[in-house]
Every structure is written in structure tokens, then in C-alpha cells.
Motif scaffolding. Sequence first.
Motif, PDB file in Angstrom:
ATOM      1  N   GLN A  22      11.048  29.991  50.223  1.00 28.60           N
ATOM      2  CA  GLN A  22      11.121  30.301  51.721  1.00 28.60           C
ATOM      3  C   GLN A  22      12.189  30.573  52.394  1.00 28.60           C
ATOM      4  O   GLN A  22      13.394  29.682  52.267  1.00 28.60           O
ATOM      5  CB  GLN A  22      10.266  28.901  52.449  1.00 28.60           C
ATOM      6  CG  GLN A  22      10.065  29.363  53.726  1.00 28.60           C
ATOM      7  CD  GLN A  22       9.158  28.208  54.527  1.00 28.60           C
ATOM      8  OE1 GLN A  22       8.682  27.300  53.918  1.00 28.60           O
ATOM      9  NE2 GLN A  22       9.124  28.282  55.717  1.00 28.60           N
ATOM     10  N   GLY A  23      12.592  31.765  52.912  1.00 28.91           N
ATOM     11  CA  GLY A  23      13.526  32.084  53.635  1.00 28.91           C
ATOM     12  C   GLY A  23      13.964  31.697  54.907  1.00 28.91           C
ATOM     13  O   GLY A  23      13.291  30.837  55.365  1.00 28.91           O
ATOM     14  N   PRO A  24      14.882  32.004  55.595  1.00 29.75           N
ATOM     15  CA  PRO A  24      15.514  31.783  56.756  1.00 29.75           C
ATOM     16  C   PRO A  24      14.123  32.034  57.984  1.00 29.75           C
ATOM     17  O   PRO A  24      13.238  32.910  57.524  1.00 29.75           O
ATOM     18  CB  PRO A  24      16.451  32.394  57.299  1.00 29.75           C
ATOM     19  CG  PRO A  24      16.695  33.451  56.199  1.00 29.75           C
ATOM     20  CD  PRO A  24      15.729  33.183  54.951  1.00 29.75           C
ATOM     21  N   PRO A  25      14.265  31.510  58.969  1.00 29.39           N
ATOM     22  CA  PRO A  25      13.026  31.748  60.041  1.00 29.39           C
ATOM     23  C   PRO A  25      13.201  33.035  60.583  1.00 29.39           C
ATOM     24  O   PRO A  25      14.077  33.600  60.740  1.00 29.39           O
ATOM     25  CB  PRO A  25      13.172  30.537  61.149  1.00 29.39           C
ATOM     26  CG  PRO A  25      14.740  30.017  60.742  1.00 29.39           C
ATOM     27  CD  PRO A  25      14.937  30.465  59.394  1.00 29.39           C
ATOM     28  N   GLU A  27      13.301  34.255  63.483  1.00 30.46           N
ATOM     29  CA  GLU A  27      14.293  34.184  64.692  1.00 30.46           C
ATOM     30  C   GLU A  27      15.405  34.643  64.091  1.00 30.46           C
ATOM     31  O   GLU A  27      16.402  34.974  64.929  1.00 30.46           O
ATOM     32  CB  GLU A  27      13.849  33.151  65.550  1.00 30.46           C
ATOM     33  CG  GLU A  27      14.191  32.043  64.976  1.00 30.46           C
ATOM     34  CD  GLU A  27      13.072  31.291  64.454  1.00 30.46           C
ATOM     35  OE1 GLU A  27      13.142  30.073  64.248  1.00 30.46           O
ATOM     36  OE2 GLU A  27      12.020  31.934  64.292  1.00 30.46           O
ATOM     37  N   GLN A  28      15.923  34.347  63.024  1.00 25.49           N
ATOM     38  CA  GLN A  28      17.257  34.485  62.344  1.00 25.49           C
ATOM     39  C   GLN A  28      17.515  36.052  62.343  1.00 25.49           C
ATOM     40  O   GLN A  28      18.825  36.500  62.056  1.00 25.49           O
ATOM     41  CB  GLN A  28      17.571  33.682  60.980  1.00 25.49           C
ATOM     42  CG  GLN A  28      18.982  33.625  60.797  1.00 25.49           C
ATOM     43  CD  GLN A  28      19.160  32.661  59.553  1.00 25.49           C
ATOM     44  OE1 GLN A  28      18.544  31.860  59.144  1.00 25.49           O
ATOM     45  NE2 GLN A  28      20.113  32.901  58.534  1.00 25.49           N
ATOM     46  N   VAL A  30      16.619  38.376  59.798  1.00 22.01           N
ATOM     47  CA  VAL A  30      17.116  38.717  58.433  1.00 22.01           C
ATOM     48  C   VAL A  30      16.195  39.632  57.821  1.00 22.01           C
ATOM     49  O   VAL A  30      15.072  39.370  57.889  1.00 22.01           O
ATOM     50  CB  VAL A  30      17.130  37.583  57.274  1.00 22.01           C
ATOM     51  CG1 VAL A  30      17.641  38.181  56.114  1.00 22.01           C
ATOM     52  CG2 VAL A  30      18.302  36.536  57.870  1.00 22.01           C
ATOM     53  N   GLU A  83      21.660  40.496  58.429  1.00 19.89           N
ATOM     54  CA  GLU A  83      21.208  39.308  59.714  1.00 19.89           C
ATOM     55  C   GLU A  83      21.815  40.125  61.105  1.00 19.89           C
ATOM     56  O   GLU A  83      22.741  40.078  61.236  1.00 19.89           O
ATOM     57  CB  GLU A  83      21.980  38.121  59.467  1.00 19.89           C
ATOM     58  CG  GLU A  83      21.475  37.097  60.471  1.00 19.89           C
ATOM     59  CD  GLU A  83      22.104  35.634  60.364  1.00 19.89           C
ATOM     60  OE1 GLU A  83      21.724  34.868  61.226  1.00 19.89           O
ATOM     61  OE2 GLU A  83      22.924  35.301  59.263  1.00 19.89           O
ATOM     62  N   ARG A 115      22.783  29.550  54.669  1.00 20.30           N
ATOM     63  CA  ARG A 115      21.864  29.868  55.920  1.00 20.30           C
ATOM     64  C   ARG A 115      20.765  30.209  55.220  1.00 20.30           C
ATOM     65  O   ARG A 115      19.899  30.870  56.025  1.00 20.30           O
ATOM     66  CB  ARG A 115      22.390  30.803  56.922  1.00 20.30           C
ATOM     67  CG  ARG A 115      23.860  30.207  57.197  1.00 20.30           C
ATOM     68  CD  ARG A 115      24.849  31.348  57.993  1.00 20.30           C
ATOM     69  NE  ARG A 115      23.822  32.041  59.132  1.00 20.30           N
ATOM     70  CZ  ARG A 115      24.609  32.592  60.083  1.00 20.30           C
ATOM     71  NH1 ARG A 115      25.653  33.173  59.890  1.00 20.30           N
ATOM     72  NH2 ARG A 115      23.777  33.203  61.046  1.00 20.30           N
ATOM     73  N   ARG A 116      20.151  29.856  54.090  1.00 19.84           N
ATOM     74  CA  ARG A 116      19.042  30.252  53.459  1.00 19.84           C
ATOM     75  C   ARG A 116      18.659  31.470  53.201  1.00 19.84           C
ATOM     76  O   ARG A 116      17.609  32.210  52.924  1.00 19.84           O
ATOM     77  CB  ARG A 116      17.761  29.592  54.298  1.00 19.84           C
ATOM     78  CG  ARG A 116      17.922  28.259  54.329  1.00 19.84           C
ATOM     79  CD  ARG A 116      17.023  27.589  55.269  1.00 19.84           C
ATOM     80  NE  ARG A 116      15.366  27.923  54.930  1.00 19.84           N
ATOM     81  CZ  ARG A 116      14.316  27.624  55.655  1.00 19.84           C
ATOM     82  NH1 ARG A 116      14.356  26.771  56.788  1.00 19.84           N
ATOM     83  NH2 ARG A 116      13.177  27.734  55.287  1.00 19.84           N
ATOM     84  N   ILE A 117      19.848  32.646  53.172  1.00 25.37           N
ATOM     85  CA  ILE A 117      19.712  33.889  52.976  1.00 25.37           C
ATOM     86  C   ILE A 117      19.649  34.190  51.329  1.00 25.37           C
ATOM     87  O   ILE A 117      19.094  35.206  50.972  1.00 25.37           O
ATOM     88  CB  ILE A 117      20.928  34.727  53.660  1.00 25.37           C
ATOM     89  CG1 ILE A 117      20.450  34.509  55.238  1.00 25.37           C
ATOM     90  CG2 ILE A 117      20.507  36.093  53.469  1.00 25.37           C
ATOM     91  CD1 ILE A 117      21.847  35.035  56.096  1.00 25.37           C
ATOM     92  N   LEU A 120      16.320  33.928  49.481  1.00 23.76           N
ATOM     93  CA  LEU A 120      15.490  35.087  49.732  1.00 23.76           C
ATOM     94  C   LEU A 120      15.851  36.287  49.245  1.00 23.76           C
ATOM     95  O   LEU A 120      15.048  37.012  48.790  1.00 23.76           O
ATOM     96  CB  LEU A 120      15.483  35.150  51.395  1.00 23.76           C
ATOM     97  CG  LEU A 120      14.562  36.356  51.992  1.00 23.76           C
ATOM     98  CD1 LEU A 120      13.264  35.923  51.606  1.00 23.76           C
ATOM     99  CD2 LEU A 120      14.889  36.610  53.403  1.00 23.76           C
TER     100      LEU A 120
END
Length: 199
Positions: A22-25, A27-28, A30, A83, A115-117, A120
Motif C-alpha cells: 500500500q503506497g502513500p495516501p 493526497e500526497q 504521487v 510527488e 515517505r512510502r514512495i 510503491l
Amino acid sequence: MSLSVTTWYLEQTSRADLAPVQGPPPEQGVRIARSEVPSPEFSRFLYTAVGGDVTWTDRLSWPYTRWAEYLGRPGVETWVAYERGTPAGFIELEAGPDGSVEIVYFGLLPAFRGRRIGGLLLSYGIERAWDLAERWPGQAPTKRVWVHTCSKDGRHAMANYQRRGFRLYDTTVAEEPDVPAPGPWPGAGPRTAGAAAGE
């Protein structure tokens, strides 16, 4: 002066090996896009910006013509994570004649790490490795995706590959010259409050 470097080789032999993340939300902001027009300038920027602090040096001496020839080869792809419009990292794929696809380079610019990128981008890149032949007529269907990482790479690299379903199949140890990390320019890297204040 030399440095002992351990290199680990990892592979997936089935598309089912891929463990999604699961990647970033949303709203980020990406998104991931393929750099379809070969651009030595852009690729060299990504290479130095991502690899500068982990001692990627093998392509620093490449002239423009070598970059152009390599990037224009069938089965070579560069996928870039952005991003909110700013390049955050990239993954480079290269297809072999035997149905193998190598993840040649993968990483994030220092300011975008943690940052969870990365998870993903890696998952997305692996998916593109498995379906690469669909974009290149005459290319053998992918039977294997492989990558190597070493003790000079980022400290989370090995674990990130294994979390995505890669399995270790070989390890080597070699002596290499101890070359300082060149960076895209001296002092480049993530900014901190202390750095911004001149500390």
C-alpha cells in the motif's frame, strides 16, 4: 585503499511472487510514469541525484552518446515516481534475450525517502517488468525478474526487495576501491532544520 563489498542477487520466477504494497495516501500526490522519450540528460540527473550518496559511480564517465545508445535499446525502460510534479525516484528495467528482466537501478532522491514512495515504485516497477514484453514487439515474455544490491546501497534496500517477494539466490564478496560518494553536487541531500540554520 579498498573496501570489502558484499553483493546479493535476488529473483522472482513467477508473477505470483510479487507481494504488493500500500503506497502513500492519494493526497500526497504521487504518480508513476514511464519516461518514453530517451533523454540522456534526464536519466543522468536521476542517476546522480538518487545514487550520489550510495556511491553509484559506474556511469559517471559515460559520454552522451553511450547514454543515448543504451536508453534507445529495445527493452530498456525508465519509470519515474513524481510527488506533486517533482521527480522523487526511478526504476530502470532492462530485458534480456532469455526472458529475464533486470531491475538495473532503483531508488529515491534522499529528500523523498521514508515517505512510502519506495515500496510503491518498486511494486509498480516489478509489475512493469512482468508485462514488459507487451510493450516491445518481438521481446520474449518475462520468465524471471532479478536484481542485485550490495553493502554500499541504502540500508533498507535488501529488506525492501524481500518484502516485495524477491528470494536470494547468490551472494558474492569482492574488494573494490573505496570511492567517496560523489553526490549530485557537494553537500546535496535532505535538508534538516540544523542544516538550514547553518549547523
